[in-house]
Design an enzyme around this catalytic site. Structure first.
Site, PDB file in Angstrom:
ATOM      1  N   ASP A  32       0.715  -0.716  -0.405  1.00 21.75           N
ATOM      2  CA  ASP A  32      -0.082   0.360   0.218  1.00 21.75           C
ATOM      3  C   ASP A  32       0.985   1.122  -0.059  1.00 21.75           C
ATOM      4  OD1 ASP A  32      -3.768   0.220   0.714  1.00 21.75           O
ATOM      5  OD2 ASP A  32      -2.674   1.812   1.088  1.00 21.75           O
ATOM      6  N   LYS A  90      -3.146   6.649 -13.551  1.00 19.64           N
ATOM      7  CA  LYS A  90      -2.244   5.974 -13.730  1.00 19.64           C
ATOM      8  C   LYS A  90      -2.391   4.700 -12.743  1.00 19.64           C
ATOM      9  CE  LYS A  90       1.344   9.610 -14.391  1.00 19.64           C
ATOM     10  NZ  LYS A  90       1.829  10.683 -13.614  1.00 19.64           N
ATOM     11  N   LYS A 104       2.149 -12.638 -15.289  1.00 18.46           N
ATOM     12  CA  LYS A 104       2.777 -13.454 -16.104  1.00 18.46           C
ATOM     13  C   LYS A 104       3.983 -14.411 -16.030  1.00 18.46           C
ATOM     14  CE  LYS A 104       4.256 -12.042 -21.298  1.00 18.46           C
ATOM     15  NZ  LYS A 104       4.530 -11.295 -22.093  1.00 18.46           N
ATOM     16  N   TYR A 144     -11.986   7.629 -12.483  1.00 20.11           N
ATOM     17  CA  TYR A 144     -12.256   6.412 -12.023  1.00 20.11           C
ATOM     18  C   TYR A 144     -13.228   4.797 -13.215  1.00 20.11           C
ATOM     19  CZ  TYR A 144     -13.407   3.008  -8.594  1.00 20.11           C
ATOM     20  OH  TYR A 144     -14.296   2.224  -7.574  1.00 20.11           O
ATOM     21  N   THR A 174     -20.114  -1.126  -1.360  1.00 23.58           N
ATOM     22  CA  THR A 174     -19.730  -1.473   0.090  1.00 23.58           C
ATOM     23  C   THR A 174     -19.172  -0.865   1.751  1.00 23.58           C
ATOM     24  OG1 THR A 174     -18.592  -3.396  -1.605  1.00 23.58           O
ATOM     25  CG2 THR A 174     -17.787  -3.547   0.621  1.00 23.58           C
TER      26      THR A 174
HETATM   27  P1  NAD Z   1     -10.192   2.444  -0.001  1.00 28.69           P
HETATM   28  O1  NAD Z   1      -9.927   3.623  -0.281  1.00 28.69           O
HETATM   29  O2  NAD Z   1      -9.990   2.384   1.646  1.00 28.69           O
HETATM   30  O3  NAD Z   1      -8.978   1.321  -0.272  1.00 28.69           O
HETATM   31  C1  NAD Z   1      -7.907   1.406  -1.116  1.00 28.69           C
HETATM   32  C2  NAD Z   1      -5.872   0.803  -0.605  1.00 28.69           C
HETATM   33  O4  NAD Z   1      -5.639   1.331  -1.879  1.00 28.69           O
HETATM   34  C3  NAD Z   1      -5.660   2.456   0.139  1.00 28.69           C
HETATM   35  O5  NAD Z   1      -5.587   1.346   1.643  1.00 28.69           O
HETATM   36  C4  NAD Z   1      -4.959   3.440  -0.526  1.00 28.69           C
HETATM   37  O6  NAD Z   1      -3.815   4.042   0.247  1.00 28.69           O
HETATM   38  C5  NAD Z   1      -4.431   2.464  -1.468  1.00 28.69           C
HETATM   39  N1  NAD Z   1      -4.073   2.945  -2.954  1.00 28.69           N
HETATM   40  C6  NAD Z   1      -4.554   3.919  -3.492  1.00 28.69           C
HETATM   41  N2  NAD Z   1      -3.345   4.122  -4.663  1.00 28.69           N
HETATM   42  C7  NAD Z   1      -2.446   3.726  -4.234  1.00 28.69           C
HETATM   43  C8  NAD Z   1      -1.495   2.871  -5.431  1.00 28.69           C
HETATM   44  N3  NAD Z   1      -0.455   4.103  -6.496  1.00 28.69           N
HETATM   45  N4  NAD Z   1      -0.667   2.442  -4.674  1.00 28.69           N
HETATM   46  C9  NAD Z   1      -0.859   1.238  -3.718  1.00 28.69           C
HETATM   47  N5  NAD Z   1      -1.862   1.298  -2.931  1.00 28.69           N
HETATM   48  C10 NAD Z   1      -2.623   1.961  -3.438  1.00 28.69           C
HETATM   49  O7  NAD Z   1     -10.871   1.924  -0.525  1.00 28.69           O
HETATM   50  P2  NAD Z   1     -11.661   0.264  -0.367  1.00 28.69           P
HETATM   51  O8  NAD Z   1     -13.313   0.691  -0.635  1.00 28.69           O
HETATM   52  O9  NAD Z   1     -11.344  -0.350   0.027  1.00 28.69           O
HETATM   53  O10 NAD Z   1     -11.792   0.026  -2.555  1.00 28.69           O
HETATM   54  C11 NAD Z   1     -10.667  -1.150  -2.276  1.00 28.69           C
HETATM   55  C12 NAD Z   1     -10.846  -1.661  -3.814  1.00 28.69           C
HETATM   56  O11 NAD Z   1     -12.489  -1.617  -4.033  1.00 28.69           O
HETATM   57  C13 NAD Z   1     -10.345  -0.731  -4.900  1.00 28.69           C
HETATM   58  O12 NAD Z   1      -9.575  -0.429  -5.839  1.00 28.69           O
HETATM   59  C14 NAD Z   1     -11.900   0.011  -5.416  1.00 28.69           C
HETATM   60  O13 NAD Z   1     -12.382   0.676  -6.689  1.00 28.69           O
HETATM   61  C15 NAD Z   1     -12.550  -1.047  -5.478  1.00 28.69           C
HETATM   62  N6  NAD Z   1     -13.785  -0.677  -5.268  1.00 28.69           N
HETATM   63  C16 NAD Z   1     -14.640  -0.497  -4.080  1.00 28.69           C
HETATM   64  C17 NAD Z   1     -16.076  -0.324  -3.870  1.00 28.69           C
HETATM   65  C18 NAD Z   1     -16.322   0.085  -2.223  1.00 28.69           C
HETATM   66  O14 NAD Z   1     -17.937   0.570  -2.719  1.00 28.69           O
HETATM   67  N7  NAD Z   1     -15.694   0.098  -1.614  1.00 28.69           N
HETATM   68  C19 NAD Z   1     -16.966  -0.974  -4.468  1.00 28.69           C
HETATM   69  C20 NAD Z   1     -16.156  -1.113  -6.192  1.00 28.69           C
HETATM   70  C21 NAD Z   1     -15.237  -1.131  -5.998  1.00 28.69           C
END
Ligand code: NAD
Ligand code: UDP
Length: 310
Positions: A32, A90, A104, A144, A174
């Site tokens: 992270d 990115k 891969k 996004y 979620t």
């Molecule tokens: P969150 O923001 O709590 O978690 C995302 C995590 O990714 C964080 O810990 C953040 O620090 C880390 N992160 C962000 N950019 C990064 C980078 N460049 N390099 C390394 N780490 C990085 O969000 P979440 O709700 O836990 O979501 C987790 C995943 O699930 C995401 O990919 C999100 O798109 C997907 N998602 C979540 C929901 C939801 O409702 N919670 C819905 C659809 C999709």
């Protein structure tokens, strides 16, 4: 024992996933960059010798030997993903390329945390996986939505061109413990406002709908998907088909917290989807999965958590 990489593991969903994978006897590497995640979310796992924490940005290559990769790194709340939209693209696109390249090379299975946002402001209701979506490519949400859509494309291309074993999960809204209180998403906003005796902010007229899934149900769906045979790639919707307006959600939060908050109305952000509800026929069939926690039950558990932190 499997060695498993979870990118974005210190975030809301990632922390629950790391915990569950460790409980099942796996060796877990949590990567992270702490953009929206917090060490606090995984503090309770640090004593476990099979848990490793790595500060790294998924947009740069990462070298490790693992059996499975769950690619969750990406801010998920509109406030956070719009803060630096170029970085959001990115993270989705270069993050996908880096994780797919890694998978891969080491022949690992890789799962992409995609989203219901790939359907945009949907014209098909409920949303089925075969629906291609209705996304504004140049709007506020596009960094996004299009980032996640391009990541799905890359996953499919690496699968078809390089035989990488992939899984794509389309996650619907979620919620649960460890959402950041300042995250800006609707469930955490309403609960924090109610617990602090503030008015509840409804964007627009509050008649837009969402389907809210409790985090434990999502984690179960993710693990079942990772364990499907190599011929099943998804995409597969994982969400709770219960559909509520934002006014209904606010009323539930007020009732369950016993708050005296009033509803106040703020402008609706542009491109905010009007309705959202997953068709989970495929998840039921292939994963033998359906959500177990209804909204009232999940809100009660989430409110208990927020009482300890706000
Ligand atoms: P969150 O923001 O709590 O978690 C995302 C995590 O990714 C964080 O810990 C953040 O620090 C880390 N992160 C962000 N950019 C990064 C980078 N460049 N390099 C390394 N780490 C990085 O969000 P979440 O709700 O836990 O979501 C987790 C995943 O699930 C995401 O990919 C999100 O798109 C997907 N998602 C979540 C929901 C939801 O409702 N919670 C819905 C659809 C999709
Ligand atoms: N929303 C709201 N008040 C808030 C935060 C969000 O009415 O304080 C609305 C928002 O406009 C959207 C819905 O709640 O219609 C869900 O928003 P969220 O940011 O949680 O997720 P997403 O829009 O990405 O599904």
């Amino acid at each position: 024992m499997k060695r498993i990489l979870v990118t974005g593991g210190a975030g809301f969903v990632g922390s629950h996933l790391c915990e569950r994978l460790l409980n099942e006897g796996n060796d877990v590497i949590c990567m992270d960059n702490y953009f929206t995640g917090q060490k606090k979310n995984i503090l309770h796992l640090l004593d476990n010798p099979y848990f490793e924490l790595v500060r790294h940005d998924v947009t740069t290559p990462f070298f490790v030997e693992v059996d499975e990769i769950f690619n969750l790194a990406c801010p998920a709340s509109p406030v956070h993903y719009q803060y630096n939209p170029i970085k959001t693209v990115k993270t989705s696109v270069m993050g996908a390329i880096n994780m797919l390249g890694l998978a891969k090379r080491i022949k690992a299975k890789v799962l992409q945390a995609s989203t219901s946002e790939v359907y945009g402001d949907p014209e098909v209701h409920p949303q089925v996986e075969s629906y291609w979506g209705h996304v504004n490519p140049i709007g506020q949400r596009s960094c996004y939505d299009e980032g996640k859509r391009c990541a799905e494309t890359l996953f499919m291309n690496y699968h078809q061109q390089n035989n990488v074993r992939i899984k794509i999960i389309r996650i619907f809204n979620t919620y649960g413990p460890r959402m950041h209180p300042a995250d800006g998403r609707v469930v955490s906003n309403f609960i924090v406002q109610a617990l602090q005796g503030q008015d509840i902010t409804i964007y627009g007229n509050g008649m837009q709908t969402r389907s809210f899934q409790y985090v434990d149900d999502l984690i179960e769906g993710m693990i079942r998907l990772m364990n499907t045979g190599d011929d099943f790639t998804g995409p597969v919707n994982v969400g709770n088909p219960g559909e509520f307006t934002m006014i209904e959600l606010a009323e539930k939060v007020i009732k369950l917290t016993g708050a005296k908050s009033k509803l106040i109305y703020k402008p609706l952000p542009s491109d905010d989807p009007m309705q959202r509800k997953p068709d989970i026929t495929l998840a039921k069939k292939v994963l033998n999965w359906e959500p177990k926690v209804n909204l009232d039950e999940g809100l009660i558990r989430t409110i208990e958590y927020f009482k300890t932190i706000v």
